[in-house]
Design an enzyme around this catalytic site. Sequence first.
Site, PDB file in Angstrom:
ATOM      1  N   SER A  78       8.661   0.341   0.899  1.00  0.00           N
ATOM      2  CA  SER A  78       8.887  -0.175  -0.458  1.00  0.00           C
ATOM      3  C   SER A  78      10.358   0.017  -0.799  1.00  0.00           C
ATOM      4  CB  SER A  78       8.028   0.612  -1.458  1.00  0.00           C
ATOM      5  OG  SER A  78       8.282   0.168  -2.777  1.00  0.00           O
ATOM      6  N   TYR A 101       4.633   8.694  -4.917  1.00  0.00           N
ATOM      7  CA  TYR A 101       4.654   7.413  -4.185  1.00  0.00           C
ATOM      8  C   TYR A 101       6.032   7.206  -3.533  1.00  0.00           C
ATOM      9  CZ  TYR A 101       4.583   2.353  -3.408  1.00  0.00           C
ATOM     10  OH  TYR A 101       4.672   1.103  -2.842  1.00  0.00           O
TER      11      TYR A 101
HETATM   12  P1  NAP Z   1      -3.415  -3.708  -2.783  1.00  0.00           P
HETATM   13  O1  NAP Z   1      -3.446  -5.108  -3.284  1.00  0.00           O
HETATM   14  O2  NAP Z   1      -4.018  -2.640  -3.605  1.00  0.00           O
HETATM   15  O3  NAP Z   1      -4.051  -3.668  -1.321  1.00  0.00           O
HETATM   16  C1  NAP Z   1      -4.093  -2.446  -0.619  1.00  0.00           C
HETATM   17  C2  NAP Z   1      -4.832  -2.615   0.683  1.00  0.00           C
HETATM   18  O4  NAP Z   1      -4.854  -1.351   1.356  1.00  0.00           O
HETATM   19  C3  NAP Z   1      -6.287  -3.020   0.495  1.00  0.00           C
HETATM   20  O5  NAP Z   1      -6.678  -3.815   1.587  1.00  0.00           O
HETATM   21  C4  NAP Z   1      -7.011  -1.682   0.504  1.00  0.00           C
HETATM   22  O6  NAP Z   1      -8.373  -1.849   0.882  1.00  0.00           O
HETATM   23  C5  NAP Z   1      -6.207  -0.945   1.573  1.00  0.00           C
HETATM   24  N1  NAP Z   1      -6.291   0.517   1.478  1.00  0.00           N
HETATM   25  C6  NAP Z   1      -5.986   1.317   0.437  1.00  0.00           C
HETATM   26  N2  NAP Z   1      -6.214   2.606   0.754  1.00  0.00           N
HETATM   27  C7  NAP Z   1      -6.675   2.611   2.028  1.00  0.00           C
HETATM   28  C8  NAP Z   1      -7.092   3.619   2.929  1.00  0.00           C
HETATM   29  N3  NAP Z   1      -7.105   4.916   2.579  1.00  0.00           N
HETATM   30  N4  NAP Z   1      -7.495   3.268   4.165  1.00  0.00           N
HETATM   31  C9  NAP Z   1      -7.495   1.965   4.544  1.00  0.00           C
HETATM   32  N5  NAP Z   1      -7.130   0.959   3.745  1.00  0.00           N
HETATM   33  C10 NAP Z   1      -6.717   1.287   2.501  1.00  0.00           C
HETATM   34  O7  NAP Z   1      -1.901  -3.229  -2.534  1.00  0.00           O
HETATM   35  P2  NAP Z   1      -0.578  -4.064  -2.130  1.00  0.00           P
HETATM   36  O8  NAP Z   1       0.192  -4.316  -3.360  1.00  0.00           O
HETATM   37  O9  NAP Z   1      -0.922  -5.176  -1.231  1.00  0.00           O
HETATM   38  O10 NAP Z   1       0.202  -2.929  -1.292  1.00  0.00           O
HETATM   39  C11 NAP Z   1       0.122  -2.893   0.114  1.00  0.00           C
HETATM   40  C12 NAP Z   1       1.262  -2.075   0.659  1.00  0.00           C
HETATM   41  O11 NAP Z   1       2.491  -2.615   0.194  1.00  0.00           O
HETATM   42  C13 NAP Z   1       1.243  -0.617   0.206  1.00  0.00           C
HETATM   43  O12 NAP Z   1       1.667   0.216   1.272  1.00  0.00           O
HETATM   44  C14 NAP Z   1       2.262  -0.598  -0.913  1.00  0.00           C
HETATM   45  O13 NAP Z   1       2.848   0.665  -1.059  1.00  0.00           O
HETATM   46  C15 NAP Z   1       3.259  -1.612  -0.425  1.00  0.00           C
HETATM   47  N6  NAP Z   1       4.097  -2.215  -1.469  1.00  0.00           N
HETATM   48  C16 NAP Z   1       3.571  -3.058  -2.401  1.00  0.00           C
HETATM   49  C17 NAP Z   1       4.410  -3.637  -3.342  1.00  0.00           C
HETATM   50  C18 NAP Z   1       3.936  -4.631  -4.363  1.00  0.00           C
HETATM   51  O14 NAP Z   1       4.755  -5.069  -5.201  1.00  0.00           O
HETATM   52  N7  NAP Z   1       2.698  -5.047  -4.367  1.00  0.00           N
HETATM   53  C19 NAP Z   1       5.777  -3.311  -3.353  1.00  0.00           C
HETATM   54  C20 NAP Z   1       6.257  -2.432  -2.393  1.00  0.00           C
HETATM   55  C21 NAP Z   1       5.410  -1.895  -1.443  1.00  0.00           C
HETATM   56  P3  NAP Z   1      -9.526  -0.780   0.411  1.00  0.00           P
HETATM   57  O15 NAP Z   1      -9.214  -0.430  -1.009  1.00  0.00           O
HETATM   58  O16 NAP Z   1     -10.796  -1.533   0.618  1.00  0.00           O
HETATM   59  O17 NAP Z   1      -9.391   0.367   1.339  1.00  0.00           O
END
Ligand code: NAP
Length: 251
Positions: free
Chosen positions: A138, A152
């Site tokens: 991130s 985080y």
């Molecule tokens: P999201 O929409 O909440 O999706 C998260 C995914 O991770 C889901 O498939 C969830 O499925 C899975 N997950 C969560 N905890 C888990 C665990 N303990 N074991 C296995 N799977 C798990 O989140 P997102 O926004 O796509 O974020 C994904 C990644 O991108 C993260 O690492 C986040 O830090 C990073 N990120 C996101 C943003 C943003 O703006 N969205 C920005 C920077 C970085 P289940 O809940 O079914 O397990």
Amino acid sequence: MFTSIAGRSVVVTGGSRGIGKGIASVFAKAGARVLISGRDEGAAKATAEEIGASYVVADVARKADCERVAATANERHGGIDVLCANAGIFPDARLADMTEEDIDLVLGTNLKGTILTVQACLPLLASSGRGRVILTSSITGPITGYPGWTHYGASKAGQLGFMRTAAIELAASGITVNAILPGNIVTEGMESLGEDYAGMIAAIPMRRLGTVDEIGYAALFLATDEAGYITGQTIVVDGGQVLPESPDLAG
Ligand code: NAP
């Protein structure tokens, strides 16, 4: 043209929604054999069917689950060429109120989960001869701060510390280890925060939030044969969000 990655075995943790789904979908469209993981079986199954992938229910914070993901990729796809360690959570808590459980949950999922996932897939990535590890970090932590996300930010910066030494250790096996640093990307997880998108957009020179596909294509590039000499590096995909020195310079 880039060499096709069609037929390669790709694992995407947290591939059931959000950025992971975007990454998995881009690889599936490129002809790769994709295995996604997540904890919620219904969501993982539905996404796998939608994008033409396979799924396994697993929690990245558990070593045995990570080993099962690797074993499943081996059984179904004959190994692992590309690992996208993407699963992550971002619950917010101010430092003054943060409990030990809050810290364990975020670091256990985002940081320990990354290490366990890479560890479990290592033998198969090494057998590939052109293994690729792509971490979803991130901008928050490595570059910026955001109130409510001390744990985080630490987990996301920690992933880069892990990456740099892993890249050295794994280079001899032909494995590269790189990270993508997304800015504000529209995902189910982001929407659940109920943040003010207008405020975010005002701080982004490109004047829009990012899409999950835009993270997917950065991952696809890092997975190519042509990116084989890039290791231990980061790619920021944020529409220029980290660039302005003051808000009035955001454009
Ligand atoms: P999201 O929409 O909440 O999706 C998260 C995914 O991770 C889901 O498939 C969830 O499925 C899975 N997950 C969560 N905890 C888990 C665990 N303990 N074991 C296995 N799977 C798990 O989140 P997102 O926004 O796509 O974020 C994904 C990644 O991108 C993260 O690492 C986040 O830090 C990073 N990120 C996101 C943003 C943003 O703006 N969205 C920005 C920077 C970085 P289940 O809940 O079914 O397990």
